[in-house]
Design a protein around this motif. Structure first.
Motif, mmCIF file in Angstrom:
data_model
loop_
_atom_site.group_PDB
_atom_site.id
_atom_site.type_symbol
_atom_site.label_atom_id
_atom_site.label_comp_id
_atom_site.label_asym_id
_atom_site.label_seq_id
_atom_site.Cartn_x
_atom_site.Cartn_y
_atom_site.Cartn_z
ATOM 1 N N THR A 8 0.825 -1.207 0.000
ATOM 2 C CA THR A 8 0.000 0.000 0.000
ATOM 3 C C THR A 8 0.862 1.262 0.000
ATOM 4 O O THR A 8 0.496 2.269 -0.600
ATOM 5 C CB THR A 8 -0.917 0.026 1.247
ATOM 6 N N ALA A 9 1.997 1.177 0.660
ATOM 7 C CA ALA A 9 2.857 2.353 0.778
ATOM 8 C C ALA A 9 3.460 2.770 -0.555
ATOM 9 O O ALA A 9 3.655 3.957 -0.813
ATOM 10 C CB ALA A 9 3.965 2.095 1.789
ATOM 11 N N THR A 10 3.754 1.806 -1.413
ATOM 12 C CA THR A 10 4.364 2.150 -2.705
ATOM 13 C C THR A 10 3.351 2.062 -3.831
ATOM 14 O O THR A 10 3.612 2.468 -4.951
ATOM 15 C CB THR A 10 5.523 1.189 -3.042
ATOM 16 N N ARG A 11 2.217 1.486 -3.512
ATOM 17 C CA ARG A 11 1.159 1.254 -4.504
ATOM 18 C C ARG A 11 1.666 0.468 -5.697
ATOM 19 O O ARG A 11 1.312 0.726 -6.851
ATOM 20 C CB ARG A 11 0.589 2.582 -5.006
ATOM 21 N N SER A 12 2.513 -0.470 -5.402
ATOM 22 C CA SER A 12 2.978 -1.320 -6.492
ATOM 23 C C SER A 12 3.283 -2.703 -5.937
ATOM 24 O O SER A 12 3.394 -2.893 -4.727
ATOM 25 C CB SER A 12 4.236 -0.725 -7.116
ATOM 26 N N VAL A 13 3.373 -3.646 -6.842
ATOM 27 C CA VAL A 13 3.690 -5.006 -6.455
ATOM 28 C C VAL A 13 5.210 -5.129 -6.469
ATOM 29 O O VAL A 13 5.838 -4.988 -7.515
ATOM 30 C CB VAL A 13 3.054 -6.016 -7.427
ATOM 31 N N ASP A 14 5.765 -5.361 -5.322
ATOM 32 C CA ASP A 14 7.217 -5.409 -5.201
ATOM 33 C C ASP A 14 7.711 -6.782 -4.770
ATOM 34 O O ASP A 14 6.985 -7.534 -4.130
ATOM 35 C CB ASP A 14 7.702 -4.382 -4.157
ATOM 36 N N GLU A 15 8.938 -7.043 -5.114
ATOM 37 C CA GLU A 15 9.620 -8.259 -4.672
ATOM 38 C C GLU A 15 9.628 -8.274 -3.147
ATOM 39 O O GLU A 15 9.958 -7.277 -2.520
ATOM 40 C CB GLU A 15 11.061 -8.192 -5.186
ATOM 41 N N PHE A 16 9.255 -9.413 -2.592
ATOM 42 C CA PHE A 16 9.239 -9.477 -1.125
ATOM 43 C C PHE A 16 10.604 -9.884 -0.584
ATOM 44 O O PHE A 16 11.152 -10.919 -0.960
ATOM 45 C CB PHE A 16 8.195 -10.481 -0.644
ATOM 46 N N GLU A 17 11.125 -9.051 0.278
ATOM 47 C CA GLU A 17 12.395 -9.397 0.932
ATOM 48 C C GLU A 17 12.279 -9.097 2.409
ATOM 49 O O GLU A 17 12.177 -7.942 2.813
ATOM 50 C CB GLU A 17 13.527 -8.539 0.368
ATOM 51 N N PRO A 18 12.316 -10.126 3.219
ATOM 52 C CA PRO A 18 12.264 -9.864 4.663
ATOM 53 C C PRO A 18 13.553 -9.206 5.131
ATOM 54 O O PRO A 18 14.591 -9.329 4.480
ATOM 55 C CB PRO A 18 12.088 -11.257 5.264
ATOM 56 N N LEU A 19 13.437 -8.520 6.225
ATOM 57 C CA LEU A 19 14.597 -7.843 6.799
ATOM 58 C C LEU A 19 15.707 -8.844 7.063
ATOM 59 O O LEU A 19 16.871 -8.611 6.746
ATOM 60 C CB LEU A 19 14.180 -7.179 8.113
ATOM 61 N N GLU A 20 15.300 -9.971 7.631
ATOM 62 C CA GLU A 20 16.267 -11.000 7.962
ATOM 63 C C GLU A 20 15.993 -12.180 7.048
ATOM 64 O O GLU A 20 14.853 -12.649 6.971
ATOM 65 C CB GLU A 20 16.064 -11.410 9.427
ATOM 66 N N GLN A 21 17.003 -12.650 6.371
ATOM 67 C CA GLN A 21 16.776 -13.717 5.405
ATOM 68 C C GLN A 21 16.171 -14.968 6.037
ATOM 69 O O GLN A 21 16.631 -15.425 7.078
ATOM 70 C CB GLN A 21 18.099 -14.082 4.725
ATOM 71 N N GLY A 22 15.132 -15.464 5.379
ATOM 72 C CA GLY A 22 14.534 -16.702 5.850
ATOM 73 C C GLY A 22 13.558 -16.546 6.996
ATOM 74 O O GLY A 22 12.937 -17.513 7.431
ATOM 75 N N ARG A 23 13.438 -15.341 7.497
ATOM 76 C CA ARG A 23 12.579 -15.140 8.663
ATOM 77 C C ARG A 23 11.614 -13.997 8.370
ATOM 78 O O ARG A 23 12.029 -12.958 7.866
ATOM 79 C CB ARG A 23 13.477 -14.788 9.854
ATOM 80 N N VAL A 24 10.346 -14.198 8.665
ATOM 81 C CA VAL A 24 9.369 -13.151 8.381
ATOM 82 C C VAL A 24 8.602 -12.784 9.639
ATOM 83 O O VAL A 24 8.075 -13.651 10.333
ATOM 84 C CB VAL A 24 8.359 -13.601 7.302
ATOM 85 N N ARG A 25 8.558 -11.502 9.914
ATOM 86 C CA ARG A 25 7.801 -11.010 11.060
ATOM 87 C C ARG A 25 6.518 -10.370 10.553
ATOM 88 O O ARG A 25 6.563 -9.383 9.812
ATOM 89 C CB ARG A 25 8.604 -9.936 11.781
ATOM 90 N N VAL A 26 5.411 -10.955 10.952
ATOM 91 C CA VAL A 26 4.116 -10.474 10.474
ATOM 92 C C VAL A 26 3.266 -9.983 11.636
ATOM 93 O O VAL A 26 3.163 -10.660 12.661
ATOM 94 C CB VAL A 26 3.330 -11.605 9.762
ATOM 95 N N TYR A 27 2.681 -8.828 11.428
ATOM 96 C CA TYR A 27 1.755 -8.311 12.428
ATOM 97 C C TYR A 27 0.406 -8.116 11.749
ATOM 98 O O TYR A 27 0.307 -7.456 10.720
ATOM 99 C CB TYR A 27 2.244 -6.973 12.988
ATOM 100 N N ALA A 28 -0.615 -8.724 12.316
ATOM 101 C CA ALA A 28 -1.946 -8.613 11.730
ATOM 102 C C ALA A 28 -2.866 -7.869 12.685
ATOM 103 O O ALA A 28 -2.885 -8.156 13.878
ATOM 104 C CB ALA A 28 -2.508 -10.013 11.469
ATOM 105 N N CYS A 29 -3.605 -6.928 12.150
ATOM 106 C CA CYS A 29 -4.553 -6.196 12.971
ATOM 107 C C CYS A 29 -5.769 -7.079 13.213
ATOM 108 O O CYS A 29 -6.580 -7.320 12.320
ATOM 109 C CB CYS A 29 -4.993 -4.912 12.274
#
Length: 477
Positions: A8-29
């Motif tokens: 939403t912030a860039t309004r485009s579909v971007d390659e997903f890259e987590p901050l830390e390789q192999g690990r994803v931190r997700v926060y859901a409202c």
RNA sequence: GGCGCCGUGGCCAAGCGGUAAGGCAGAGGACUGCAAAUCCUUUAUCCCCGGUUCGAAUCCGGGCGGCGCCUCCA
């Protein structure tokens, strides 16, 4: 190919890259637990589940946090109306929410933080913002975030703050803000707040946290200053998430969220679901009407999360049939005659290409509609292949079955159908008895009698199928 | 007023420049004692008008028609 997500912030579909390789931190409202979650909420939560499952399917180590809001205006109002405490009012709704989630096959989050358990941290957070002059305490006992102190304010939603209709959001005079667009980090306690136990001590006197603050504090506490993904409904983009960005980044000096994903609101029977229209539909109601959870899950994931979705009873019927096709297919694979001397089949190729298509679909911004197509193509092509052969090699069958189950590991349709369509032993025994009677009748050529029994079973929702390998039965609807 | 989305066969729904996935429903056929399940066949040129292009559902402009957010809301 790798995962691409709309941001939403860039309004485009971007390659997903987590901050830390192999690990994803997700926060859901998550939900505000002052009432039952409705089917629109579950569109979002089901999408979150798809994200959760797919990330794990891709072998990411996922840390998934979903908050449960247990203090805000609505909760206080509801508790006050019932003359109970905040805790007493929210506990049952929290429990029902988790139960409903389970019914729909939503995998549990790793952590479900509740706002009231983070009050001290919130106070600390506000202190930092006051110290850095991003916030100020006002004469009304509240602390406000000064949006002018955060230059990027408005970026997520793409609005120019100067165009905000001042006065549209609040009645000026009621608050002691320096700027009407500033938002509250801390609100002075009212008598009602005290009565329901929604007031805590702070350097600014008794009060309670502002709604926007909780997500910032809980996410930073549980996941660190920068999240890989933050999920929510589209309504949260502004002001909720906009405010979260402002307060979080002002406090930590770090980018708050790398990818913002927002789910489009659901329509019900052609109308926006709203309380004034009285068309709120809860999961419980649908289950009471006889719809099964797998159908509901299917319908809610059958269109892309950013696209419109009109939830209808008619659509639910169609989804029930679709799920049944999947179940029939799985059953057929389980029961298909195996002969390891049989000639090679196309099953391994079909399995492979289904998985490829599936991955491509999900990699493309979680295109679950397209992913469903992949699974159904597997169904029809394998069915056609099986029609041609008296038996298949065990390993071939296993590949097809594994592909099916692998995809379902994300879509969760068979998984939910299995747990929700169980039949108790008593009914099973009755059905078996009836089928035996019917088998005898058929063996004697008494087809009329056999059909009567089948009819009787049908009335109880049991469908009988005679196949080359014998008779099987299943529960439908 | 500001920002944004959408309009694909009877219904739902993919498609992101190369001559329309999938699901549901319908019709015909095969199979079946009859069914069911399954398979085969069958139903669209993508709201309209211009433009760009060798080529557009896909890009640009205009129009018509739905809708969302800007206020608590997944």
């Amino acid at each position: 190919m790798s995962l691409k997500v709309y941001n939403t912030a860039t309004r485009s579909v971007d390659e997903f890259e987590p901050l830390e390789q192999g690990r994803v931190r997700v926060y859901a409202c998550g939900p505000t637990i002052y009432d039952h979650a409705h089917i629109g909420n579950f569109r979002s939560f089901l999408f979150f589940d798809l994200v959760h499952r797919y990330l794990e399917w891709c072998d990411y180590e996922v840390c998934f946090v979903m908050n449960l809001t247990d203090v805000d205006d609505k909760v206080i109002e509801a508790a006050s109306r019932e003359s109970v405490s905040l805790e007493e009012h929210t506990r049952p709704f929290g429990e029902v929410f988790l139960a409903d989630s389970t019914v729909l096959g939503i995998r549990p989050a790793d952590v479900y933080p509740r706002a009231t358990k983070y009050i001290e941290r919130m106070v600390d957070f506000i202190k930092r913002l006051v110290a850095s002059e991003n916030a100020y305490s006002a004469d009304d006992g509240a602390v406000y975030f000064a949006i002018d102190s955060f230059s990027a304010y408005g970026k997520l939603k793409g609005i120019d703050t100067s165009t905000l209709k001042v006065g549209a959001r609040v009645d000026h005079d009621e608050y002691d803000k320096e700027d009407a667009r500033d938002f509250a980090l801390w609100k002075a306690a009212t008598e009602e707040d005290e009565t329901v136990g929604a007031a805590w001590n702070s350097p600014w006197g008794r009060g309670r946290p502002g709604w926007h603050l909780e997500c910032s504090v809980m996410s930073v506490t549980e996941l660190g200053d920068t999240l890989d993904m933050h999920l929510g409904g589209e309504d949260l983009i502004f002001p909720h998430h906009e405010n979260e960005i402002a307060q979080s980044e002002a406090a930590t000096g770090q980018p708050f969220v790398r990818n913002w994903l927002h789910v489009k609101h659901l329509f019900v029977e052609g109308q926006k679901m709203s309380k004034s229209l009285g068309n709120f539909v809860t999961l419980r109601e649908l289950l009471d009407e006889g719809y099964d959870p797998a159908s509901i899950r299917h319908l809610l994931i059958s269109s892309h999360y950013r696209g419109e979705l009109n939830f209808t009873r008619q659509g639910l019927q169609a989804s029930a049939s679709a799920v049944q096709r999947l179940l029939d297919f799985e059953h057929r694979l389980e029961e298909v005659p195996i002969n390891d001397l049989a000639e090679e089949s196309q099953l391994p190729d079909l399995a492979r290409s289904a998985l490829d298509s599936f991955k491509m679909a999900m990699d493309n911004d979680f295109n679950s509609a397209d992913a469903l197509a992949a699974i159904f193509i597997l169904v029809s092509e394998v069915n056609a292949e099986l029609d041609l052969r008296p038996a298949v090699i065990g390993a071939d069958r296993d590949q097809a079955l594994n592909a099916l189950r692998s995809m379902d590991g994300v879509l969760g349709l068979l998984e939910v159908a299995h747990t929700s369509r169980v039949v108790d032993d008593e009914v099973t025994a009755w059905v078996e008895r009836k089928l035996e009677e019917r088998a005898n009748a058929r063996a004697n050529g008494e087809y009329a009698a056999a059909d009567v029994i089948r009819k009787e079973l049908e009335e109880r929702g049991i469908l009988v199928e005679d196949g080359p390998a014998g008779t099987r039965w299943k529960v439908v609807g």
